[in-house]
Design an enzyme around this catalytic site. Structure first.
Site, short mmCIF file in Angstrom:
data_model
loop_
_atom_site.label_atom_id
_atom_site.label_comp_id
_atom_site.label_asym_id
_atom_site.label_seq_id
_atom_site.Cartn_x
_atom_site.Cartn_y
_atom_site.Cartn_z
N LYS A 255 44.51 37.91 36.43
CA LYS A 255 45.54 37.16 35.72
C LYS A 255 46.29 38.08 34.75
CE LYS A 255 43.25 32.64 35.52
NZ LYS A 255 44.04 31.90 36.46
N ASP B 65 38.49 35.39 25.32
CA ASP B 65 38.78 35.44 26.74
C ASP B 65 40.29 35.63 26.86
OD1 ASP B 65 39.48 34.95 29.37
OD2 ASP B 65 38.08 33.29 29.65
N ARG C 99 41.75 19.97 38.98
CA ARG C 99 41.12 20.38 37.73
C ARG C 99 40.70 19.09 37.02
NH1 ARG C 99 39.88 25.96 37.74
NH2 ARG C 99 38.40 24.74 38.92
N PHE D 173 33.12 22.87 43.14
CA PHE D 173 34.52 22.69 43.54
C PHE D 173 35.00 23.75 44.52
CE2 PHE D 173 36.23 26.14 40.97
CZ PHE D 173 35.28 26.27 39.97
N TYR E 113 33.72 58.63 42.49
CA TYR E 113 32.68 57.69 42.06
C TYR E 113 32.57 57.72 40.54
CZ TYR E 113 28.30 55.09 42.03
OH TYR E 113 27.35 54.14 41.82
N PHE F 225 35.81 27.21 30.36
CA PHE F 225 36.34 27.51 31.68
C PHE F 225 35.15 27.42 32.64
CE2 PHE F 225 37.52 30.18 35.27
CZ PHE F 225 38.60 29.41 35.70
N THR F 226 35.41 27.02 33.88
CA THR F 226 34.31 26.73 34.82
C THR F 226 33.29 27.87 34.90
OG1 THR F 226 35.75 27.59 36.56
CG2 THR F 226 35.66 25.18 36.31
C1 PLP Z 1 40.49 31.65 31.28
C2 PLP Z 1 39.73 32.27 32.40
N1 PLP Z 1 38.62 32.96 32.15
C3 PLP Z 1 37.93 33.55 33.14
C4 PLP Z 1 38.31 33.45 34.45
C5 PLP Z 1 37.48 34.05 35.53
O1 PLP Z 1 38.13 35.15 36.08
P1 PLP Z 1 37.92 35.62 37.60
O2 PLP Z 1 38.52 34.57 38.48
O3 PLP Z 1 38.63 36.94 37.68
O4 PLP Z 1 36.46 35.76 37.81
C6 PLP Z 1 39.47 32.76 34.75
C7 PLP Z 1 39.91 32.64 36.14
O5 PLP Z 1 40.74 31.87 36.52
C8 PLP Z 1 40.19 32.14 33.70
O6 PLP Z 1 41.31 31.43 33.92
#
Ligand code: PLP
Length: 486
Positions: free
Chosen positions: A270, A227, A393, A459, A84, A136-137
């Site tokens: 990723k 990011d 997208r 989405f 842990y 990003f979303t």
């Molecule tokens: C550029 C970017 N930032 C953040 C994220 C969010 O990451 P996660 O899907 O691990 O929450 C993604 C996911 O596709 C991404 O492409």
């Protein structure tokens, strides 16, 4: 010339990417008949996120958590230290972050959006503005949840679908300064740069541009957040496309990039072909501001919601990001697919970016208004005629504004993700073949409408239906042309 640094030339002159790995573990795929695929689409509400993999042939939804693991990553997962607190797996993760990303403080989180939640919780207040190259979303959803707003500051070239510009993800420096002067530095908790801007076709930014952003951040004393989820590919494209770095190693390029940011976060799904995520910095004060939020939202500070096996896979995966032979595989396959489709006249986002090939649904489905979601319709139609699952997208992926109005996306794209070392070249050729057929029959694709719309990140789980019987007509044409082929 290093073993992995150049593309292998063929005697025939053919320009094809050669895999620098061999396949040792395989997973059987199923290509179900088109009649079943049509049923599956109705069951999934014409939303490819909601399809079951048993109905999917090539899963090109995303590269997130779907890149192939290496033998070394799997080996490391077997020696994970389960605890842990104080796990040695975490110590190895910290060491990899320090060596590869050059940051000594690491806060583990269960995936990229968890990092976005923590950063937004710490820094976003009502009225905060976050300038970024592009949203990003999940980044945007967290910022708006905490009362902030985003401003997207790309150059006009970024919105040109068919372009030769090598760095469409560059931040518009003039607009950035104007934005700071308009809102006041005090209202801007940080500037966010996204490596390989996901939603505009996986387009990178240059280090020259990033240095410019850094200079502005310094001038106005604003934090700079990177990011780094797609940092490896962005760094590889810097090596290919930015003169100053053509002889630099991946390690040097990555350290140069992370060295310009005060705070780096990433989705390890990723970045390191694994699962999980992280936030890292060399700034003790920043680390201390964020640290208390990790046990609150994620888990203890040495696992952050991840299993120790995942943590071991991240550590190894981070080092493997420095291997050009590994990191070039996905962008080279994408380039091959984009260029082949482009030659056949299918409208693609060019130059080829990273993470996937992006089809311009706005042009393919020029007869479908944005209010009927051309990119969503193209994703559904492509799955129907091929069994290939891509991701919308476009406007379905956009969120409504604060008054509940639809906000249409700048681009309507179908993304066909090419996770690292997952697909073979004949599979990529199948993608090309079926997309070309669909393009030739594009007039049969029709629009969609929402029948179930979740309030946040609609989405993912939203449900849609076709506006008429176009899927049945498309299926009939498929049968006419392909006979009893799957
Ligand atoms: C550029 C970017 N930032 C953040 C994220 C969010 O990451 P996660 O899907 O691990 O929450 C993604 C996911 O596709 C991404 O492409």
């Amino acid at each position: 010339m290093s073993e992995n640094s150049s593309k292998i030339k063929f005697y025939s002159g053919e320009d094809i990417p050669l895999e620098l790995h061999k396949v040792r573990v395989v997973q059987k795929l199923h290509l179900v008949p088109i009649e079943r695929r049509l049923e599956a689409l109705y069951e999934a509400g014409f939303n490819t996120f909601r399809l079951d993999t048993k109905d999917v042939f090539l899963d090109m939804l995303t590269d997130s958590g779907t890149n192939a693991l290496s033998d070394r990553q799997m080996g490391a997962m077997m020696i994970a230290d389960d605890a842990y607190a104080g796990s040695q797996s975490f110590v190895r993760y910290q060491k990899a972050v320090e060596e590869v990303l050059g940051k000594k403080y690491l806060l583990p989180v269960h995936q990229g959006r968890a990092a976005e939640n923590i950063i937004s919780n710490a820094y976003i207040r009502k009225g905060s503005i976050v300038p970024m190259n592009y949203h990003f979303t999940t980044a945007m959803a967290h910022i708006t949840q905490y009362g902030g707003k985003i401003e997207e500051l790309l150059y006009d070239e970024a919105y040109v679908i068919n372009s030769k510009h090598p760095f469409k993800g560059n931040m518009n420096l003039e607009k950035l300064e104007k934005c700071i002067n308009k809102h006041g530095a005090a209202n801007i908790p940080y500037i966010r740069m996204e490596a390989s801007t996901n939603l505009i076709g996986g387009q990178p930014f240059s280090i020259e541009n990033f240095r410019g952003v850094r200079a502005i951040a310094d001038k106005y004393k604003i934090r700079l957040v990177l990011d780094a989820s797609l940092l490896g590919e962005n760094a590889w494209l810097v090596k290919q496309r930015e003169e100053e770095f053509k002889d630099s190693s991946m390690a040097e390029i990555i350290l140069t990039m992370t060295g310009l940011a005060d705070l780096v976060y990433f989705s390890a799904r990723k970045l390191s072909s694994s699962r999980g995520g992280g936030i890292c910095t060399n700034d003790y004060a920043i680390m201390k501001e964020l640290e208390p939020l990790v046990p609150l939202f994620e888990g203890f500070l040495t696992y952050g919601g991840m299993s120790v096996r995942e943590i071991e896979a991240i550590a190894v995966g981070l080092y493997e990001t420095l291997d050009e032979g590994m990191i070039c595989q996905s962008p080279q396959f994408i380039e091959y697919l984009v260029n082949s489709l482009d030659k056949k006249g299918v409208p693609m986002v060019t130059p080829a970016g990273v993470l996937g090939a992006h089809v311009n649904a706005m042009e393919v489905c020029a007869h479908i208004p944005q209010s009927e979601y051309p990119a969503g319709a193209l994703a559904a139609a492509f799955f129907l005629i091929s069994g290939i699952r891509g991701m919308e997208r476009g406007s379905v992926s956009n969120q409504r504004d604060e008054y509940g109005n639809e906000t249409y996306a700048d681009m309507e794209l179908l993304r066909l993700a090419v996770p690292r070392r997952v697909f073979t070249l004949s599979q990529i050729k199948y993608v090309e073949d079926r997309m070309t057929w669909l393009y030739d029959n594009r007039n049969l694709i029709g629009g969609l409408k929402f029948v179930y719309e979740p309030p946040v990140l609609r989405f993912f789980m939203g449900g849609l239906e076709p506006i008429n019987d176009w899927p049945q007509q498309l299926m009939a044409k498929f049968r006419e042309d392909f006979g009893d082929s799957l």
